[in-house]
Design a protein around this motif. Structure first.
Motif, short mmCIF file in Angstrom:
data_model
loop_
_atom_site.label_atom_id
_atom_site.label_comp_id
_atom_site.label_asym_id
_atom_site.label_seq_id
_atom_site.Cartn_x
_atom_site.Cartn_y
_atom_site.Cartn_z
N SER A 181 50.46 -53.16 -1.84
CA SER A 181 51.21 -52.14 -1.70
C SER A 181 50.74 -50.62 -1.74
CB SER A 181 52.41 -52.14 -2.66
OG SER A 181 51.78 -52.16 -3.84
N GLY A 182 49.49 -50.65 -2.11
CA GLY A 182 48.49 -49.34 -2.15
C GLY A 182 48.67 -48.66 -3.50
N VAL A 183 49.34 -49.26 -4.52
CA VAL A 183 48.96 -48.85 -5.60
C VAL A 183 47.92 -49.13 -6.66
CG1 VAL A 183 50.18 -48.96 -8.03
CG2 VAL A 183 51.74 -49.15 -6.02
N PHE A 184 47.35 -50.50 -6.41
CA PHE A 184 45.93 -50.62 -7.10
C PHE A 184 44.94 -50.43 -6.19
CE2 PHE A 184 46.98 -53.51 -11.17
CZ PHE A 184 47.92 -52.65 -11.58
N GLY A 185 43.77 -50.18 -6.79
CA GLY A 185 42.44 -50.20 -6.11
C GLY A 185 41.88 -51.78 -6.14
N PRO A 186 40.49 -51.95 -5.92
CA PRO A 186 39.83 -53.12 -5.89
C PRO A 186 39.54 -53.64 -7.39
CG PRO A 186 38.19 -51.50 -5.24
CD PRO A 186 39.54 -50.89 -5.13
N SER A 187 39.58 -52.77 -8.33
CA SER A 187 39.16 -52.85 -9.59
C SER A 187 37.93 -53.65 -9.55
CB SER A 187 40.30 -53.66 -10.16
OG SER A 187 40.03 -53.63 -11.82
N GLY A 188 37.82 -54.69 -10.66
CA GLY A 188 36.58 -55.41 -10.97
C GLY A 188 36.64 -56.15 -12.09
N THR A 189 35.86 -57.09 -12.38
CA THR A 189 35.76 -57.93 -13.47
C THR A 189 35.26 -57.21 -14.46
OG1 THR A 189 33.51 -58.67 -13.09
CG2 THR A 189 35.44 -59.95 -12.03
N ALA A 190 35.23 -57.79 -15.87
CA ALA A 190 34.74 -57.43 -16.93
C ALA A 190 33.05 -57.10 -16.92
CB ALA A 190 34.92 -58.13 -18.32
N ALA A 191 32.56 -57.92 -16.08
CA ALA A 191 31.19 -57.74 -16.08
C ALA A 191 30.85 -56.89 -15.06
CB ALA A 191 30.65 -59.39 -15.38
N ASP A 192 31.71 -56.35 -14.03
CA ASP A 192 31.60 -55.37 -13.12
C ASP A 192 31.51 -53.93 -13.94
OD1 ASP A 192 31.35 -56.63 -10.87
OD2 ASP A 192 33.71 -56.93 -10.43
N PHE A 193 32.49 -53.77 -14.70
CA PHE A 193 32.92 -52.67 -15.47
C PHE A 193 31.56 -52.31 -16.48
CE2 PHE A 193 37.30 -52.84 -14.17
CZ PHE A 193 37.57 -51.37 -14.28
N GLU A 194 31.19 -53.35 -17.05
CA GLU A 194 29.83 -53.38 -17.60
C GLU A 194 28.75 -52.61 -16.69
OE1 GLU A 194 27.42 -56.02 -20.88
OE2 GLU A 194 28.53 -56.96 -19.64
N SER A 195 28.68 -53.17 -15.86
CA SER A 195 27.35 -52.72 -14.61
C SER A 195 27.85 -51.69 -14.18
CB SER A 195 27.46 -53.88 -13.57
OG SER A 195 26.62 -53.54 -12.58
N TRP A 196 28.95 -51.12 -14.00
CA TRP A 196 29.12 -49.75 -13.68
C TRP A 196 28.74 -48.71 -14.59
CZ3 TRP A 196 34.59 -51.34 -11.70
CH2 TRP A 196 34.50 -52.34 -10.48
N MET A 197 29.27 -49.07 -16.10
CA MET A 197 29.01 -48.23 -17.08
C MET A 197 27.46 -47.99 -17.02
SD MET A 197 31.85 -49.17 -19.76
CE MET A 197 33.75 -49.19 -19.20
N THR A 198 26.68 -49.04 -17.20
CA THR A 198 25.17 -48.90 -17.46
C THR A 198 24.69 -48.32 -16.39
OG1 THR A 198 25.28 -51.26 -18.57
CG2 THR A 198 23.34 -50.45 -17.61
N ALA A 199 24.96 -48.45 -15.17
CA ALA A 199 24.38 -47.65 -14.09
C ALA A 199 24.84 -46.28 -14.21
CB ALA A 199 25.11 -48.32 -12.72
N ALA A 200 25.74 -45.86 -14.72
CA ALA A 200 26.17 -44.34 -15.00
C ALA A 200 25.41 -43.65 -16.32
CB ALA A 200 27.75 -44.37 -15.13
N GLY A 201 24.55 -44.48 -16.74
CA GLY A 201 24.11 -44.00 -17.92
C GLY A 201 24.56 -44.16 -19.21
N LEU A 202 25.69 -45.09 -19.35
CA LEU A 202 26.47 -45.23 -20.64
C LEU A 202 26.09 -46.56 -21.21
CD1 LEU A 202 29.79 -44.43 -19.10
CD2 LEU A 202 28.68 -43.09 -20.71
N ARG A 203 26.03 -46.46 -22.27
CA ARG A 203 25.72 -47.89 -23.16
C ARG A 203 27.25 -48.42 -23.55
NH1 ARG A 203 23.98 -46.14 -27.80
NH2 ARG A 203 25.88 -46.33 -28.79
N PRO A 204 27.53 -49.67 -23.06
CA PRO A 204 28.67 -50.31 -23.33
C PRO A 204 28.85 -50.65 -24.81
CG PRO A 204 27.84 -51.08 -21.26
CD PRO A 204 26.87 -50.36 -21.81
#
Length: 222
Positions: A181-204
């Motif tokens: 319906s166009g409300v949600f984007g692709p999102s991701g798994t918990a592992a994806d979020f951890e990876s995205w944060m680490t790549a952005a210079g954040l420590r989960p």
């Protein structure tokens, strides 16, 4: 390349969408059973995760993005002198945030219309960035996390929640409906979020799942 302002919440969360969203998330008696049925989550944990805002000292710089209808303002104390900026791409949501701040007797809450993937703030500006229930709506959550990290001071923290994938068939079916319906984007798994944060210079520091709702805390590396 499509304009994110046309593909994200400005398109799906107009005045009607803002009203429906607020009708649930701002009313715990509705949000608790809805959260349990749709996402298998304890919504009480969502609300309590905001409590730290009321304990922050005056002068703390807080970025709330996407702020939605201002749900996190429930934790801010009247008279508390935070440098609080609520940002959202939806003017309807910002209107609701302003109204909520007034209703709660809060002053000094700044509201800024902004695309989370191109925030109009300088590097190393904020002590905290909060992002509640918005990242799963985005076309590129990794880009949004990078941009929020850019705006944080070294040692500052990103705190929030997001609906994640891989949390059960009922959740997956509802997410598919919301994406279609166009409300949600692709999102991701918990592992994806951890990876995205680490790549952005954040420590989960915290990645705790309550049903399909991920509670996260991350610190910007020096």
């Amino acid at each position: 390349m499509p304009d994110t302002r046309e593909t994200w919440r400005n398109k799906t969360f107009g005045a009607i969408g803002a009203g429906v969203y607020d009708a649930v998330v701002e009313r715990e008696q509705l949000a608790r059973p809805a959260g349990r049925v749709l996402w298998g989550t304890d919504v009480g944990l969502f609300y309590s995760s905001m409590d730290f805002l009321g304990e922050l000292p005056d002068g703390t710089a807080v970025l709330d993005v996407p702020c939605g209808g201002g749900v996190a303002l429930r934790a801010v104390r009247p008279g508390q002198r935070l440098d609080y900026v609520a940002a959202d791409i939806s003017p309807a949501m910002l209107d609701r945030t302003r109204a909520r701040a007034t209703h709660l007797g809060l002053t000094g809450i700044g509201c800024t219309e902004a695309d989370i993937e191109a925030l109009p703030f300088a590097d190393n500006t904020f002590d905290f960035c909060i992002s509640y229930n918005g990242l799963h709506c985005l076309p590129d959550p990794a880009a949004a996390i990078r941009e929020m990290a850019r705006c944080l001071k070294p040692g500052a923290r990103l705190i929030g929640t997001a609906i994640i994938r891989g949390a059960g068939s009922r959740s997956e079916l509802f997410q598919l409906t919301m994406r279609t319906s166009g409300v949600f984007g692709p999102s991701g798994t918990a592992a994806d979020f951890e990876s995205w944060m680490t790549a952005a210079g954040l420590r989960p520091d915290r990645l705790d799942r309550s049903g399909a709702l991920l509670h996260f805390t991350a610190t910007k590396q020096p």
